[in-house]
Scaffold this active site. Sequence first.
Site, short mmCIF file in Angstrom:
data_model
loop_
_atom_site.label_atom_id
_atom_site.label_comp_id
_atom_site.label_asym_id
_atom_site.label_seq_id
_atom_site.Cartn_x
_atom_site.Cartn_y
_atom_site.Cartn_z
N GLY A 27 0.90 -1.16 -0.03
CA GLY A 27 -0.03 0.17 -0.17
C GLY A 27 0.80 1.27 -0.11
O GLY A 27 2.15 1.22 -0.55
N SER A 28 0.24 2.24 0.66
CA SER A 28 1.06 3.65 0.45
C SER A 28 2.30 3.88 1.46
O SER A 28 2.08 3.09 2.55
CB SER A 28 -0.14 4.75 0.67
OG SER A 28 -0.56 4.69 1.92
N GLY B 70 2.24 2.61 5.41
CA GLY B 70 3.33 1.67 5.80
C GLY B 70 4.29 2.00 7.15
O GLY B 70 4.50 1.22 7.95
N GLU C 135 5.49 -3.31 0.94
CA GLU C 135 5.99 -3.18 -0.43
C GLU C 135 4.95 -1.67 -0.56
O GLU C 135 3.56 -1.61 -0.72
CB GLU C 135 5.12 -4.12 -1.29
CG GLU C 135 5.96 -5.40 -1.30
CD GLU C 135 5.91 -6.37 -2.21
OE1 GLU C 135 4.59 -6.45 -2.87
OE2 GLU C 135 6.93 -7.19 -2.49
N CYS D 94 1.44 -0.22 -9.02
CA CYS D 94 2.75 0.21 -8.39
C CYS D 94 3.89 0.58 -9.18
O CYS D 94 4.72 1.24 -9.10
CB CYS D 94 3.08 -0.20 -7.00
SG CYS D 94 3.23 -2.05 -7.45
P1 NAD Z 1 -3.42 2.42 1.67
O1 NAD Z 1 -2.06 2.65 2.07
O2 NAD Z 1 -4.34 3.64 1.60
O3 NAD Z 1 -4.14 1.09 2.05
C1 NAD Z 1 -3.55 -0.29 1.91
C2 NAD Z 1 -4.15 -1.11 2.81
O4 NAD Z 1 -4.18 -0.59 4.21
C3 NAD Z 1 -5.72 -1.07 3.10
O5 NAD Z 1 -6.38 -2.28 3.05
C4 NAD Z 1 -6.14 -0.08 4.08
O6 NAD Z 1 -7.53 -0.47 4.68
C5 NAD Z 1 -5.03 -0.40 5.14
N1 NAD Z 1 -4.81 0.28 6.05
C6 NAD Z 1 -5.22 1.83 6.06
N2 NAD Z 1 -4.52 2.11 7.38
C7 NAD Z 1 -4.14 1.19 8.09
C8 NAD Z 1 -3.52 1.07 9.41
N3 NAD Z 1 -3.29 2.25 10.21
N4 NAD Z 1 -3.45 -0.18 9.86
C9 NAD Z 1 -3.28 -1.14 9.07
N5 NAD Z 1 -3.94 -1.07 7.85
C10 NAD Z 1 -4.50 -0.02 7.19
O7 NAD Z 1 -3.00 2.01 0.04
P2 NAD Z 1 -4.21 2.10 -1.31
O8 NAD Z 1 -4.65 3.23 -1.70
O9 NAD Z 1 -5.02 0.89 -0.88
O10 NAD Z 1 -2.94 1.57 -2.45
C11 NAD Z 1 -2.29 2.57 -3.22
C12 NAD Z 1 -1.07 2.34 -2.66
O11 NAD Z 1 -0.46 1.01 -2.92
C13 NAD Z 1 -0.06 3.24 -3.80
O12 NAD Z 1 0.85 3.90 -2.97
C14 NAD Z 1 0.74 1.92 -4.49
O13 NAD Z 1 1.88 2.65 -5.10
C15 NAD Z 1 0.78 1.07 -3.25
N6 NAD Z 1 0.96 -0.31 -4.15
C16 NAD Z 1 2.38 -0.63 -3.98
C17 NAD Z 1 2.49 -2.05 -4.59
C18 NAD Z 1 3.67 -2.78 -4.39
O14 NAD Z 1 4.11 -3.73 -4.50
N7 NAD Z 1 4.96 -1.98 -4.10
C19 NAD Z 1 1.54 -2.96 -5.33
C20 NAD Z 1 0.20 -2.13 -5.21
C21 NAD Z 1 0.07 -1.02 -4.79
#
Ligand code: NAD
Length: 479
Positions: A225-226, A230, A247, A281
Amino acid sequence: MNYTYGNLIGGTWRDTSASFQTVNPARPSQFIGNYSVADSALAQEAVAVATRAQREWARLPAARRCEEVGRYIDAIESNAARLAEAITLEQGKTLAESRNEVAKACAESRFMMQHVMSGEGTRHVPSLRPGVRNMVVRRPRGVIVAITPWNFPVMTPMRKIAPALGFGNAVIVKASEFTPAAVCVLGELAMEILPAGLVQVLHGGAAVGSVLVGHAQVHGVTFTGSVATGRRIVEASSKNLAAVSLELGGKNAAVIHDTHDLEACLDQVAQAALMCTGQRCTAVSRVLVRRELHADVAQGLARRASALKLGDGSLPETQLGPITHQGQLEHIRASVRRARDDGAEVLAGGRDIEVPGCDGGLFFAPTILDRVRPDTAAACEEIFGPVISLIEYETLDQAIAILNDVDFGLTASLFSNDAGATARFVDECQTGMIHINHGTVPDSHMPFGGIKASGVGAYSVGPSAAAFYTTEHSVYLGV
Ligand code: NAD
């Protein structure tokens, strides 16, 4: 299609009093799913169930576990159409892309079973003592929490579920609140094939995610995720010092230095940038172009971006689906507005698009931003949409400096027929994945991950995954 799911705990779907809905981003008035939000009590129960299930599972020989996971992958393949439909209805990508996603998830998962069986990381080591044999062995880590985003609703969860199970762990998946349907189908298929409690699915956002991440009986947290989330995950997991694999985002560049076939190069770059409507990503989001090629590259990319047909991903004629949710659309709009204010020229797109028959659909036109200055947000920050920032350079030194002068380090491409330029790129490009003369789409069996702000911990896919999904033990066998 309407999906209604609770949380998969052990072998049953469990509801709570709170729920949330999902909609089709191509037609936001179309309701798609209703999901029950997991509370803290359910999260605790899921961890207790996983702990018990994992003990039994870890006792099975690895070959038997891989066989069962193999049957699970077979079931996913047999249900590819059902999974692809669930992906497209909530995420928005075309059905063809969704089918490819399911196929790639299965291919990666099968490769992972080969790594499990290869016993990587286990070895004999000479002893300092007579008659003693030393060994290094790896054992399952225990209970794994997998937290996943919305852009690959099947591939990202499977990239975590398959190695977790193969290496002998139980896994609790916290699905994205925008795309839970496909993860629920993965849960249903797991229920039919695998022992109860090995794969559990919870719904909700940060609240339930942080309970899982900070739980004392959770041994590993794998997050995609973001960067902002992270960082929160690392803080929460510091309570119990669980192993963490992150990631995160990217600001991936294609460097067009010299090429015998500019048209083929631009096809690759446009595809790597715009498939999944740029919500990958690993999408190319910056094109660094040598001054002599600038005019042709700008024109060629603008032509390709303008020719794409946007629409409902369920329709066969659609080439590019919508943006997955309103917040993401607003972020893309704001990024393009800011790029304009910072002096970029819009060569294509730059605005929302209305698609006939898709009232209120979240469509943003594929966008080419030209004359982007390397120090501006459009050159450095993740947009995560169908937007390419064009940046001109004169020398390879300049290109490498611009390429590396961002926080991220996920993936990059160089287009060049010069062996010296290629060698320098492989040595100096600060990204986890490096491509020469093609776009940034990774293979299904290669280590996947990033450096700098793009990733922390072992890469997923390939032999490095064992470092996260298992623990290492030094064994001294005396007589
Ligand atoms: P996000 O970080 O908003 O959310 C990802 C997940 O985290 C969701 O399931 C969300 O509910 C959960 N989450 C949110 N806050 C949390 C917390 N405090 N504790 C635990 N879990 C929590 O990301 P997004 O908007 O869903 O995805 C987009 C991002 O993901 C982009 O930045 C993209 O680059 C990244 N991404 C990276 C990869 C990679 O392999 N490097 C792959 C796909 C997406």
